[in-house]
Scaffold this active site. Structure first.
Site, PDB file in Angstrom:
ATOM      1  N   THR A 551     -28.164 -29.721 -11.746  1.00  0.00           N
ATOM      2  CA  THR A 551     -28.124 -28.714 -10.692  1.00  0.00           C
ATOM      3  C   THR A 551     -26.761 -28.024 -10.753  1.00  0.00           C
ATOM      4  OG1 THR A 551     -27.013 -30.009  -8.970  1.00  0.00           O
ATOM      5  CG2 THR A 551     -29.368 -30.368  -9.223  1.00  0.00           C
ATOM      6  N   LYS A 575     -20.477 -28.412 -13.002  1.00  0.00           N
ATOM      7  CA  LYS A 575     -19.013 -28.411 -13.145  1.00  0.00           C
ATOM      8  C   LYS A 575     -18.275 -28.775 -11.865  1.00  0.00           C
ATOM      9  CE  LYS A 575     -19.821 -24.260 -15.140  1.00  0.00           C
ATOM     10  NZ  LYS A 575     -20.946 -24.446 -15.957  1.00  0.00           N
ATOM     11  N   VAL A 605     -18.297 -27.720 -20.089  1.00  0.00           N
ATOM     12  CA  VAL A 605     -17.503 -26.702 -20.798  1.00  0.00           C
ATOM     13  C   VAL A 605     -18.144 -26.465 -22.161  1.00  0.00           C
ATOM     14  CG1 VAL A 605     -15.240 -26.063 -21.707  1.00  0.00           C
ATOM     15  CG2 VAL A 605     -15.395 -27.566 -19.710  1.00  0.00           C
ATOM     16  N   ALA A 607     -21.203 -25.672 -22.998  1.00  0.00           N
ATOM     17  CA  ALA A 607     -22.579 -26.184 -23.160  1.00  0.00           C
ATOM     18  C   ALA A 607     -22.606 -27.353 -24.134  1.00  0.00           C
ATOM     19  CB  ALA A 607     -23.516 -25.054 -23.557  1.00  0.00           C
ATOM     20  N   LYS A 678     -13.782 -24.291 -15.845  1.00  0.00           N
ATOM     21  CA  LYS A 678     -13.815 -24.855 -17.203  1.00  0.00           C
ATOM     22  C   LYS A 678     -12.417 -25.124 -17.743  1.00  0.00           C
ATOM     23  CE  LYS A 678     -18.272 -22.971 -18.571  1.00  0.00           C
ATOM     24  NZ  LYS A 678     -18.940 -21.760 -19.036  1.00  0.00           N
TER      25      LYS A 678
END
Ligand code: ADP
Ligand code: ASP
Ligand code: MG
Length: 810
Positions: A551, A575, A605, A607, A678
Site C-alpha cells: 500500500t 516508503k 527506492v 523499484a 527516497k
C-alpha cells in the site's frame, strides 16, 4: 490370530464402512475385529448427557439426531429387508432404554457415573450390531460380558484375571470372524462401565493379550504413528517403527492415535502392534514392538502435545527440608483421583509444580488445601498457585539418552521464535523431555520443534499481504506462477494466509488460493480493518510469517513495529515508514534484529533495482559512502522524456499515472516528496542520520498547484504547460534535457530540477528509468552506477519477491 481395531474415524460414513469390510474380507480366519462407535457419536452422547444433567431440554433433540444417524446408516448399509428390520429393532430398543436413563438424569439434575456410562456405551452397542449385520457371517459378542472392571484407589481398572478367563472361554476356540464393540465393559455388579475416551484401542489390546494374538492392528485415518499430530504439523510424516516405551510415552503426552493404556497388555505379551490407515490400506503403517530402531536420522522419534493443562504449584518455606511433603502431596492427590501428567521440582525444594487436566484442577487444589490446612493457615508458610491456559509438548525417543544437545536444540527452536518455556521436565528414563508453554503458542511451537529435529522436505513461508493495487496484484500473479518452481526447486512452500485492501480483508489459517484470492476477497472478505488483520495474524502465530505492505498508506506503515515485535518479518514497498522520523526507522531495524526477523524495503527506492542492498553491503564491508547522485523518480523521468511539442506537462502527468508509474496520488511525485523520501532512505542506509526537513527541496511547480484536491491540481498544472514547453524546447536546441536530481554530498541532501548535457550519465536515461551513482572510498574515481527501470508494477513486485526470497534465505 490377528486382532483388528477400527476406530470411529474408520467408520465415519457408510462408504468408509464398506472399505473396512473389504479389509476384513482380505484377512485369514479366524480373526477378531473390534469396532468403536460411528465417528463423533460418543462426543454427541456425552454432550446429550451433559445437557440432560444440567436440566436443559435440548438434550432430547440431540439424542434424536443420534438415533436418526444410526437409522440412516442402517438403510445405507443393509440391503436385506430382514437385516434392516433386525437392526432397526435394536436401534429402537437401545434408544428406548436410553430415553429412560436420560430422563432420569434430566429430572435429577445430575448424573451418576453408571448412568453416564450407560449413555456413552450406546455408541459401540449400536455400531457393532449394525456393522455385524453388514459384515455378514460373524460371531457378535457383547464386550460387557468379557471385560470386567474393578475400582482401585478410586480409579477404574480392568480386572485382568476375570477378563482373561472370560475372553479365553468365549473366543479361544473361535473359527470364524468375531466382531466386538470396543470401549464398553461391566463391573462385578453387571453394570455397564467404559474404558475411558479412546478406549476401543484398549479393548482390542486386552483381547489380543488374553489370546496371545500374533498381531494387533489399529486401523485409523492416518498412515500410522507420525512424527507429530498431522492435524497440527502439516509436515509430520509416518514413523516406520517405535518401541513400546516410545509409543507409550508419545501417547501419554497426547498422541491420541493410540489410547494410552493400550500398549501395556500387549507389551507384556510381546505382541507387535501395527497402526494402519483404513483410507489407504496399501500403506505400510507403523510397527510398534520391543526392538529399538536406530536407523532414523533424528535423535527423537516424535513430538506430542496435550492442548489444555493447568499447572499447580505448592510453594513456600514449609517445603524446604521437610521430608515426606511430596508423599503427603501425591498421596492426597491420588486419593482424590487426580491424574498427574507431569511433575517438576526446583532444586531448591522451595516448590513442587505439577500439571493436571483443567477438569482435575479443582479436585487437586481442594485435596492439597485440606491436606496442608495447618501449614496454609500459618500465613505464608505454604501457598497454592494455579496457572491456566497452558499446553505440554513432549519430545520422545530412546536415542535421546546417548545424544547430547537435545535440550539445546529444543530450547533454541522455541527461544528463536519468541516462545517462552514456563516449566520443563525430563523423564527419569531420559526417554522424553517435556515443556509447558502458553496454549496460544502451541501450533507454532510444535512446528518449530518439528523443523528443529526432523529434516523437512521443505520450508514454509506464510504470507499476509496488504494492498491489492497494481504492485500487490502483480506480486500475487508472480507468486502464483512460481509456486511449483519454488516448491520443487527451492523446497519452499508459499502459503497465503491473509489478504487485505482498503475495502475488504480475509484471513484463513487453512490458506487462501493465490490464483483466485482477489475474487475470494471480493466475495468472502469482511470489512477491512488493519488492526483486526494484525490481530488475526498474531493469533495464527505461524513461524516464517511475512507481512507484505504493497500500500502507500501511512496507517499501515505505522504498524510495522508492532508486527515485527510479534516475530513477523515485514517486506514493504511503502516508503512512509523508512522516511518518517529517524527514530522510528531505527526502532524498526532494532526490533527486527532483536526478534531475529527481517525488515526489507528494497523496493522503496528504485523499484526492483538493487540499490539499498548494494549500499548496505558496501557499508557492511567497511566502505564509506561520500556521495550519492541519482535520478530516483521513474515518474518524473518518464514525464520529462515524454514531453514534446504535442504532449504538454499536464497530459504527460496523466499518462504516467495511466501507465502505473506514479504514486496513486501523482502530486507526491510532482511535489518532489517521493524523491525526498527516497534520498532520505538512501542517506540513512549510507549511515547519515537525516530527517525529511533536512533535505533541501527545489520544487518543479509552485506551491499553489498543490493547494486543493487532485482535480484542482490537474487544472492548475495546465497553466504551466506552456512555460515547461518553452524551457524544454530551448534546452533541446542546446542538446540538453531536464532531470529531477537528488544528491547526497557529505551528509547534505538536496533535490532539484537540473538540465544535463550528453556528457552526463543521466542524459540517456530512457523512459521511467532510474540511475544511481555511488561515490565511495573504494569507488572514488569512477562511481558505481546502478541503472534500470525505476518504476512500474511488475518490476516493483519482482523486487518485493526478491526481498521475500531473502527473508527465507532460499
Ligand atoms: P480413531 O477414531 O481411529 O480411534 P483417533 O481420532 O482416536 O482415531 O486417532 C487418530 C488421530 O490421532 C489422527 O487423525 C491424528 O489427528 C491424531 N494424532 C495425534 N498425534 C498423532 C501422531 N503422532 N500420529 C498420528 N496421529 C496422531
Ligand atoms: N467411542 C469411544 C470414544 O469416542 C471409544 C473410541 O473411539 O475408542 O472415546
Ligand atoms: Mg482413537
Amino acid at each position: 490370530m490377528k486382532v483388528l481395531k477400527f476406530g470411529g474415524s474408520s467408520l465415519g460414513t457408510p462408504d468408509r464402512i464398506r472399505g473396512v469390510k473389504k479389509i476384513i474380507e482380505a484377512q485369514t480366519l479366524p480373526c477378531i475385529v473390534v469396532v468403536s462407535a460411528f465417528e463423533g457419536v460418543t462426543d454427541q452422547l456425552s454432550r446429550t448427557a451433559e445437557l440432560a444433567s444440567s436440566g436443559n431440554e435440548e438434550y432430547k433433540d440431540h439424542f434424536e439426531k443420534i438415533i436418526t444417524k444410526h437409522k440412516e446408516f442402517t438403510h445405507a448399509l443393509l440391503n436385506d429387508e430382514a437385516d434392516q428390520r433386525k437392526a432397526l429393532k435394536v436401534v429402537s430398543v437401545i434408544s428406548d432404554e436410553l430415553r429412560e436413563v436420560l430422563k432420569g438424569i434430566f429430572l435429577l439434575h445430575g448424573s451418576t457415573k453408571r448412568a453416564i456410562d450407560q449413555v456413552l456405551a450406546a455408541g459401540e452397542r449400536l455400531s457393532s450390531y449394525i456393522t455385524g449385520l453388514f459384515f455378514g457371517d460373524c460371531y457378535l459378542a457383547d464386550s460387557r460380558e468379557l471385560i470386567k472392571t474393578d475400582v482401585r484407589q478410586g480409579f477404574l481398572v480392568v480386572d485382568f484375571k476375570a477378563t482373561n478367563t472370560l475372553i479365553r472361554e468365549r473366543l479361544g476356540k473361535l473359527e470364524k470372524l468375531a466382531l466386538l464393540p470396543g470401549y464398553i465393559a461391566s463391573n462385578q455388579n453387571g453394570e455397564t462401565t467404559t474404558l475411558g475416551r479412546g478406549g476401543s484401542d484398549y479393548t482390542a489390546a486386552i483381547i489380543a493379550a488374553a489370546l496371545k494374538a500374533d498381531v494387533l492392528e489399529i486401523w485409523t485415518d492416518v498412515d500410522g504413528f507420525m512424527t507429530a499430530d498431522p492435524k497440527k504439523v502439516e509436515k509430520a510424516y509416518t514413523i516406520e517403527s517405535l518401541t513400546y516405551s516410545e509409543a507409550m510415552e508419545l501417547s501419554h503426552f497426547g498422541a491420541k492415535v493410540i489410547y494410552t493404556p493400550t500398549l501395556r497388555p500387549v507389551y507384556k505379551e510381546n505382541i507387535p502392534v501395527i497402526v494402519r490407515n483404513t483410507l489407504k490400506p496399501e500403506s505400510k503403517g507403523t510397527l510398534i514392538n520391543g526392538k529399538s530402531d536406530d536407523s532414523s536420522r533424528s535423535p527423537i522419534k516424535g513430538i506430542s502435545s496435550i492442548d489444555h493443562i493447568d499447572l499447580v504449584t505448592l510453594q513456600g518455606p514449609a517445603m524446604v527440608g521437610v521430608t515426606g511433603t511430596s508423599a503427603r502431596l501425591f498421596g492426597a492427590l491420588a486419593k482424590s483421583e487426580v491424574n498427574i501428567i507431569l511433575i517438576t521440582q526446583a532444586s531448591s525444594e522451595f516448590s513442587i509444580t505439577f500439571a493436571v487436566s483443567p477438569a482435575d484442577t479443582k479436585a487437586a487444589t481442594d485435596a492439597i488445601s485440606s491436606e496442608f490446612e495447618r501449614e496454609i493457615a500459618l500465613n505464608d508458610e505454604l501457598r497454592i498457585l494455579v496457572e491456566k491456559n497452558l499446553s505440554i509438548i513432549a519430545i520422545v525417543g530412546e536415542k535421546m539418552k546417548n545424544t547430547p544437545g537435545i535440550s539445546a536444540t529444543l530450547f533454541k527452536s522455541l527461544g528463536r521464535n519468541g516462545i517462552n518455556v514456563i516449566a520443563t521436565a525430563q523423564g527419569s528414563s531420559e526417554l522424553n523431555i517435556s515443556v509447558v508453554i502458553k496454549n496460544e503458542s502451541l501450533g507454532k511451537a510444535l512446528n518449530v520443534i518439528h523443523d528443529g529435529f526432523f529434516l523437512s522436505r521443505y520450508k514454509e513461508m506464510n504470507l499476509f499481504i496488504a494492498g491489492t493495487g497494481l504492485v500487490g496484484s502483480s506480486l500475487l500473479k508472480q507468486l502464483f506462477k512460481q509456486l511449483d518452481l519454488l516448491l520443487n526447486e527451492r523446497n519452499l512452500r508459499v502459503r497465503l494466509r491473509g489478504i487485505t485492501n482498503s475495502r475488504k480483508m480475509l484471513t484463513d489459517i487453512k490458506g487462501i488460493d493465490l490464483g483466485t484470492c482477489k475474487e475470494i476477497l471480493r466475495t468472502d472478505g469482511i470489512k477491512a480493518d488493519i488492526s483486526l488483520f494484525i490481530l488475526e495474524m498474531k493469533k495464527m502465530n505461524l513461524r516464517n510469517s511475512v507481512f507484505i505492505d504493497c500500500t502507500a498508506d501511512a496507517k499501515v506503515a505505522a504498524r510495522y513495529g508492532e508486527i515485527l515485535s510479534e516475530y513477523i518479518s515485514v517486506v514493504t514497498a511503502n516508503k512512509i515508514a523508512c522516511s518518517s522520523e529517524y527514530t522510528y526507522y531505527q526502532e524498526l531495524k532494532s526490533i527486527a534484529n532483536e526478534r531475529g526477523v527481517r525488515f526489507m524495503f528494497e523496493t522503496t527506492v528504485g523499484a526492483g533495482l538493487p540499490i539499498i542492498r548494494t549500499i548496505s553491503d558496501l557499508v557492511l564491508s567497511g566502505d564509506r559512502i561520500f556521495k550519492i547522485e541519482a535520478v530516483l523518480s521513474g515518474t518524473l523521468n518518464f514525464i520529462f522524456n515524454e514531453l514534446n511539442g504535442e504532449l504538454p506537462l499536464s497530459k504527460a502527468i496523466k499518462k504516467a499515472k495511466e501507465k502505473g508509474y506514479s504514486e496513486p496520488d501523482p502530486r507526491i511525485d510532482l511535489s518532489g516528496t517521493d524523491v525526498v523520501r527516497k534520498i532520505l532512505i538512501l542517506a540513512r542506509e549510507a549511515g547519515y542520520q537525516l530527517e525529511q526537513k533536512d533535505v533541501e527541496v527545489h520544487k518543479i511547480l509552485p506551491d499553489e498547484c498543490f493547494e486543493g484536491d487532485l482535480s484542482d491540481f490537474y487544472r492548475k498544472v495546465e497553466k504551466y504547460d506552456d512555460e515547461f514547453e518553452r524551457k524544454r524546447s530551448e534546452l533541446e536546441k542546446n542538446n540538453k534535457k531536464l532531470r529531477f536530481f537528488a544528491t547526497l554530498d557529505q551528509g547534505k541532501a538536496k533535490v532539484e530540477l537540473i538540465s544535463v548535457g550528453p556528457e552526463h550519465p543521466s542524459f540517456y536515461l530512457e523512459g521511467s528509468n532510474n540511475i544511481v551513482l555511488l561515490t565511495t572510498e573504494r569507488y572514488r574515481e569512477l562511481p558505481m552506477v546502478i541503472k534500470g527501470y525505476g518504476a512500474g508494477a511488475d518490476v516493483t513486485a519482482a523486487g518485493v519477491f526478491a526481498d521475500l526470497m531473502r527473508v527465507v534465505n532460499v
